[in-house]
Design an enzyme around this catalytic site. Sequence first.
Site, PDB file in Angstrom:
ATOM      1  N   LYS A 196     -10.592  -2.364   7.523  1.00 49.04           N
ATOM      2  CA  LYS A 196      -9.366  -2.082   8.270  1.00 49.04           C
ATOM      3  C   LYS A 196      -9.752  -1.554   9.649  1.00 49.04           C
ATOM      4  O   LYS A 196     -10.365  -0.495   9.757  1.00 49.04           O
ATOM      5  CB  LYS A 196      -8.536  -1.036   7.516  1.00 49.04           C
ATOM      6  CG  LYS A 196      -7.254  -0.638   8.229  1.00 49.04           C
ATOM      7  CD  LYS A 196      -6.466   0.380   7.417  1.00 49.04           C
ATOM      8  CE  LYS A 196      -6.957   1.790   7.615  1.00 49.04           C
ATOM      9  NZ  LYS A 196      -6.051   2.787   7.019  1.00 49.04           N
ATOM     10  N   GLU A 252       0.854  -1.198   0.000  1.00 52.98           N
ATOM     11  CA  GLU A 252       0.000   0.000   0.000  1.00 52.98           C
ATOM     12  C   GLU A 252       0.882   1.238   0.000  1.00 52.98           C
ATOM     13  O   GLU A 252       1.696   1.425   0.904  1.00 52.98           O
ATOM     14  CB  GLU A 252      -0.888   0.009   1.251  1.00 52.98           C
ATOM     15  CG  GLU A 252      -1.595   1.333   1.505  1.00 52.98           C
ATOM     16  CD  GLU A 252      -2.200   1.420   2.901  1.00 52.98           C
ATOM     17  OE1 GLU A 252      -2.564   2.549   3.303  1.00 52.98           O
ATOM     18  OE2 GLU A 252      -2.298   0.387   3.588  1.00 52.98           O
TER      19      GLU A 252
END
Length: 214
Positions: A130, A41
């Site tokens: 998340k 990411e």
Amino acid sequence: MRDLRAALAEHRLVAILRASDASRFADAAMVLHAAGVRLLEATLTTPGAPAAITALRLALGEDALIGAGSVREPSDVDTAVDAGAAYLITPTVNPAVLERAAELDTPVVCGALTPTEIDQAWRLGAAAVKVFPIAAAGGVAYLRAVRAPLPDVPLVPTGGVHLADVEAYLRSGAIAVAAATPLLGDALSSGGSLPDLATRASEFVAAAARFTTV
């Protein structure tokens, strides 16, 4: 979306690249990839991140999933997708972001903390949620507490996830974990140690691999 969830379940680890600039993203990503990290990411809060995402997609091809993090606005979705991001990660639940991502057929790991936020993110179409910031909220004990009434939601604890935590989070039902500083260390700064990163990455990958879904 199922492909992203399958990748999370297979590899169990997301490496978060966040720095004052993206000049070391490529070097660090190659080290991470060599150690077995397959989900990376690049946070849009890092200047130069979109160009880095494009470069990493070209360099690693289909052998890695390169996502964009810190996606907060629909315009961020456009920026990330234009750069070639395979998935998006948000810090918060913004319905407009999830809607735009759906229009562009791009999966989202949506950031949330409370049970209400987690459930909302899931109902809005997140591929996974998340749970952030997990360490500040209570770590493994908090993950277990929120997962009990939400067992169908794939959770990715993020924020203060250290090597010693990986097994406990995955054993407690997380689909994967995401790590930034505890994994990257100083590797993204000028003069940071890439050999040390290689060692840490191998340790994180080994810990995560013990819980790989076959």
